[in-house]
Design a protein around this motif. Sequence first.
Motif, short mmCIF file in Angstrom:
data_model
loop_
_atom_site.label_atom_id
_atom_site.label_comp_id
_atom_site.label_asym_id
_atom_site.label_seq_id
_atom_site.Cartn_x
_atom_site.Cartn_y
_atom_site.Cartn_z
N TRP A 180 66.35 62.07 35.62
CA TRP A 180 65.79 61.18 34.60
C TRP A 180 66.09 61.67 33.19
N LYS A 181 66.75 62.81 33.05
CA LYS A 181 67.01 63.36 31.72
C LYS A 181 68.40 62.97 31.23
N ILE A 182 68.46 62.50 29.99
CA ILE A 182 69.74 62.19 29.34
C ILE A 182 69.71 62.90 27.99
N PRO A 183 70.03 64.19 27.95
CA PRO A 183 69.82 65.03 26.77
C PRO A 183 70.50 64.54 25.49
N PHE A 184 71.64 63.83 25.61
CA PHE A 184 72.38 63.46 24.40
C PHE A 184 71.77 62.25 23.68
N TYR A 190 66.00 56.91 24.04
CA TYR A 190 65.71 57.18 25.46
C TYR A 190 64.42 56.51 25.90
N LEU A 191 63.38 56.62 25.10
CA LEU A 191 62.06 56.14 25.51
C LEU A 191 61.89 54.63 25.38
N PHE A 192 62.61 53.99 24.42
CA PHE A 192 62.30 52.58 24.13
C PHE A 192 63.48 51.62 24.21
N SER A 355 52.80 59.99 23.85
CA SER A 355 52.75 60.76 22.61
C SER A 355 53.29 62.17 22.81
N LEU A 356 52.93 62.77 23.95
CA LEU A 356 53.40 64.13 24.26
C LEU A 356 54.92 64.17 24.35
N PHE A 357 55.50 63.21 25.09
CA PHE A 357 56.96 63.21 25.27
C PHE A 357 57.68 62.86 23.98
N PHE A 358 57.06 62.02 23.15
CA PHE A 358 57.71 61.66 21.88
C PHE A 358 57.76 62.86 20.94
N GLN A 362 62.42 67.33 22.62
CA GLN A 362 63.43 68.38 22.72
C GLN A 362 63.04 69.41 23.79
N GLU A 363 61.79 69.79 23.77
CA GLU A 363 61.32 70.82 24.70
C GLU A 363 61.30 70.33 26.15
N LEU A 364 60.85 69.09 26.35
CA LEU A 364 60.65 68.59 27.71
C LEU A 364 61.87 67.92 28.32
N MET A 365 62.66 67.21 27.48
CA MET A 365 63.73 66.39 28.02
C MET A 365 65.14 66.87 27.69
N VAL A 366 65.30 67.70 26.69
CA VAL A 366 66.63 68.16 26.31
C VAL A 366 66.90 69.54 26.89
N PHE A 367 65.98 70.46 26.65
CA PHE A 367 66.14 71.81 27.18
C PHE A 367 65.51 71.91 28.55
#
Length: 378
Positions: A180-184, A190-192, A355-358, A362-367
Amino acid sequence: MSTSMQNIPEKRRVTGSLRESQMSQDGEGHRGSILDADPTQVFEKQVDAEQETLMMELTRLVQKSLRESSWWERRGIDCTILTAVFITLPAGFLLLGSSQPLYFLLGLLIMGVAHAVITVKGAHMASHGALSESPTWAKFWAVFFIEVCGSFSARAGVQAHVKMHHAYTNVIGLGDSSTWKIPFLPRSVYLFIAPLAVPVITPVVAMGQMKGQSPSQIVRTVLCVCLGFFSQYYLLRCVSGLSCGSALLVMLLCRAMFSLPYIHVNIFQHIGLPMFSSTCRPKRIYQMTHGVLNLPRNPLLDWTFGHSLINCHVEHHLFPYLSDNMCLKVKPIVSQYLKDKQLPYQEDGYLSRLSLFFHKYQELMVFAPPITELVGVQ
């Protein structure tokens, strides 16, 4: 031995009477081996036994509730919801042919809700064989809901979801929701925005997932996906009277209507929670209670996605063979048991997770998520 054991927390220690009982049953020779063992190994074995016992006790409680439930509770309610959705489809096609904007929008709403219920709730339950006790019918429903309605490979879907995600929930490199992660992509995209492309991406990904499958499975999947796609297109042209471009646009809108919450739900309930090592992961009850989160009751999402994906996700991961309604029924049993045993029962609100993911995208979805202190606990 006694000095080392004093450093172990009291609630994690097996009582002396239990140790004496076990040693007396195993004989004097075995007693000596226990006294000579490494305290760390003894502690790990004790924790293993405790966690296995907890899961067995909880399983007995849930199975008791299952045996006492009628067919209507076990499968009937969810099968009725799916049937009702199919019954509304003719009205949706007719309304989409109306020249009145309000009627047209109502038809679009009916088609969007129906597509979400069928391809999310129906496909999810079918992937776990929760729609029928018959293996033959369970396989048929999996092909129907996942391939014909959902435009995805049933074999790949079951392999990725049931055999990997459920078996290795939050295990790094296996069931850690990395797909589910698309770091770029930037967080707002990604979210909306990106989730709106799910209807187009799904069949493309399905074709890529068929690598290694037998020719007969590939042919079946292609035929089923085409059957579902062209059936809806044909009905929009012939029943609704839409032009070619309008029919394709309506198909895209209907299939993308619930794609934002679909992506959100899939990342909210696992990513950001404790992760585990593939070589040293905890027992099942510990893994699921720490790596899974429930969202609150939501009338719209409860009906479209099902309880097992929204407010009973912890129950679903502990007992994936249960239907949505049975997950809801055993929810009080599971939550109370976990709280009584001082195990986590994680819950959070939809907007809170968003709100947490927004703010921590970077911390949760990129790295890659860091390995927590829970890794290695047995």
